[in-house]
Write a protein that holds these residues in place. Structure first.
Motif, short mmCIF file in Angstrom:
data_model
loop_
_atom_site.label_atom_id
_atom_site.label_comp_id
_atom_site.label_asym_id
_atom_site.label_seq_id
_atom_site.Cartn_x
_atom_site.Cartn_y
_atom_site.Cartn_z
N TRP A 26 44.71 -30.29 -40.76
CA TRP A 26 43.75 -30.19 -39.66
C TRP A 26 44.45 -29.78 -38.38
CZ3 TRP A 26 44.38 -35.24 -41.84
CH2 TRP A 26 45.08 -36.17 -41.06
N TYR A 78 43.60 -30.53 -34.27
CA TYR A 78 42.80 -31.30 -33.31
C TYR A 78 43.30 -30.97 -31.91
CZ TYR A 78 41.46 -35.34 -30.43
OH TYR A 78 40.98 -36.13 -29.42
N SER A 80 42.47 -31.84 -27.62
CA SER A 80 41.73 -32.63 -26.63
C SER A 80 41.95 -32.03 -25.25
CB SER A 80 42.20 -34.09 -26.62
OG SER A 80 43.54 -34.19 -26.17
N GLY A 100 36.86 -33.49 -27.21
CA GLY A 100 37.59 -33.57 -28.47
C GLY A 100 37.08 -32.50 -29.41
N TYR A 101 38.01 -31.93 -30.22
CA TYR A 101 37.68 -30.77 -31.06
C TYR A 101 38.57 -30.80 -32.28
CZ TYR A 101 37.25 -25.69 -32.14
OH TYR A 101 37.04 -24.48 -32.73
N ALA A 102 38.01 -30.61 -33.48
CA ALA A 102 38.83 -30.61 -34.69
C ALA A 102 38.20 -29.74 -35.76
CB ALA A 102 39.00 -32.03 -35.22
N GLN A 125 36.37 -42.97 -32.72
CA GLN A 125 37.31 -42.50 -31.70
C GLN A 125 36.74 -42.78 -30.30
OE1 GLN A 125 38.38 -38.18 -30.41
NE2 GLN A 125 39.83 -38.67 -32.05
#
Length: 328
Positions: A53, A55, A57, A66-68, A301
Motif C-alpha cells: 500500500w 498512504y 497524509s 488521509g489517503y491510501a 484511525q
C-alpha cells in the motif's frame, strides 16, 4: 545513538532469503518479491499473503487529510478523507474492488498506482503519480477532489521485519514533508501549504495482525519542524523514528495508553527510551470494518491534535493514531 546503516540493495538476498531484519536509512532499490510470490494464481502467495500500500497524509491548522491505495491480494481498497476543523465536518470516500490489481502488479513507490470505481452518480478515481520532486496524489469524485503535491524530503527510514509463518514484512516511511494541498469541496476550491507523511509498505504480514500506530507532525517550542512515526505490536518496533530538522533518529519501542472502548478519548504515546511522550486528543476518526473473501479488517484511525515532549523540547501539532486488527 549510532547512525542507521544504508538500506540493502534488494529485498531478496539470494536463494529466496529476505534481506536481514533491521532498520536502515534510505530506500531499497530492488523491491521484487518474485522469489516468494508463486504463479500469481488465486491460491498463490501473491494473492493470499502479499500486501502492498501507499498512504499519504497532509495536515494544517484547519484540515486533516488521509489517503491510501491498498493491494491486499484478493481485493483492492482505497480511501480518502478530509476533516475540516473549522466546520467540524468529515468528508470521506472509499472503495473495495475484488482483484482490483492485476496478478503481475509489483508495488513500488517509483511506479504509478491507480484505482477507479464506477457509480450511478459518477465515479471515484484514486491516482498516485511519481514526479521528479516527489508524488502527485489525486482523487476525484462528484463531491470531492483532492490534489496533494508531496515533496520527497530526505532519505526516509526502511524497515524489514520477520513475520511469523510468512517470508518478511517491509515498510519505508517519510515524515514531516512539504505538501501543496488543493481541496475541492462542493464546488469550492481551497489551496493551502501543508505538511505530511508517506507510508509505503510491501510484504507478507502475519495472517493475524494487530497494531497501534501513530504518525505525528508538528513544531518544537523553538520553531523546529519534526515528525514521529511509531508502532506497537507489529514490525518489532523497527519503524519507530523521529525526524527532527535534518536528523533521522531511531526510537525505541512505543506504548499506547488508551481505552479501546472510547477511541475518541485522549491517548498517551511514549517510547521506552524517554524521547517521546505526547498526549493525543482526537477531533474525529475514520473507521471501517471489512469482511471480503480471505480478508477481514477492523480499522479505526482517529485524527487530531497532540502536545507533549520530544527529547527536551515541548512540541505540538497534528496527526493520526490507529488501532487495526486484520486477518489476512
Amino acid at each position: 545513538m549510532p547512525a542507521l546503516p544504508p538500506a540493502p540493495p534488494a529485498l531478496d538476498a539470494g536463494v529466496g532469503r529476505p534481506a536481514a531484519s533491521g532498520r536502515y536509512r534510505g530506500t531499497i532499490a530492488d523491491l521484487s518479491t518474485a522469489a516468494w510470490d508463486g504463479d500469481h494464481g488465486l491460491l498463490s502467495r501473491r494473492r493470499l499473503q502479499r500486501k502492498g500500500w501507499m498512504y499519504f497524509s497532509a495536515v494544517t491548522e484547519r484540515y486533516s487529510v488521509g489517503y491510501a491505495i491498498v493491494d491486499a491480494g484478493l481485493v483492492a481498497t482505497a480511501f480518502v478523507y478530509v476533516y475540516d476543523r473549522e466546520q467540524r465536518r468529515l468528508i470521506e470516500e472509499k472503495a473495495t474492488l475484488p482483484l482490483g490489481f492485476a496478478a503481475n502488479f509489483a508495488p513500488d513507490w517509483r511506479q504509478p498506482w491507480q484505482l477507479a470505481q464506477r457509480g450511478k452518480r459518477g465515479g471515484k478515481r484514486w491516482q498516485i503519480t511519481p514526479s521528479a520532486e516527489g508524488w502527485q496524489v489525486r482523487f476525484a469524485s462528484p463531491r470531492l477532489t483532492v490534489a496533494m503535491d508531496v515533496a520527497r524530503s530526505g532519505d526516509g527510514l526502511s524497515a524489514i521485519s520477520s513475520a511469523p509463518g510468512r517470508p518478511f514484512h517491509h515498510t519505508w516511511k517519510l515524515c514531516a514533508v512539504p505538501v501543496a494541498l488543493r481541496l475541492g469541496i462542493d464546488g469550492k476550491t481551497v489551496d493551502v501549504d501543508a505538511s505530511g507523511a508517506l507510508d509505503f509498505t510491501l510484504g507478507y504480514p502475519p495472517r493475524s495482525s494487530l497494531w497501534n500506530w501513530a504518525s505525528l507532525d508538528g513544531l518544537t517550542d523553538d520553531g523546529r519542524k519534526f515528525g514521529v512515526n511509531v508502532v506497537a505490536h507489529f514490525m518489532n518496533g523497527l519503524e519507530n523514528a523521529l525526524w527532527l530538522g535534518d536528523e533521522l533518529i531511531p526510537l525505541a519501542q512505543a506504548t499506547f495508553d488508551y481505552d479501546p472502548a472510547q477511541l475518541m478519548a485522549p491517548w498517551r504515546i511514549r517510547t521506552v527510551d524517554g524521547l517521546v511522550d505526547v498526549s493525543f486528543t482526537p477531533d474525529g476518526q475514520r473507521a471501517e470494518h471489512l469482511n471480503a473473501l480471505w480478508l477481514a479488517s477492523r480499522f479505526a484511525q482517529p485524527f487530531g491534535r497532540f502536545e507533549g515532549r520530544v527529547g527536551q523540547a515541548r512540541v505540538s501539532g497534528f496527526g493520526v493514531v490507529e488501532e487495526h486488527a486484520a486477518l489476512w
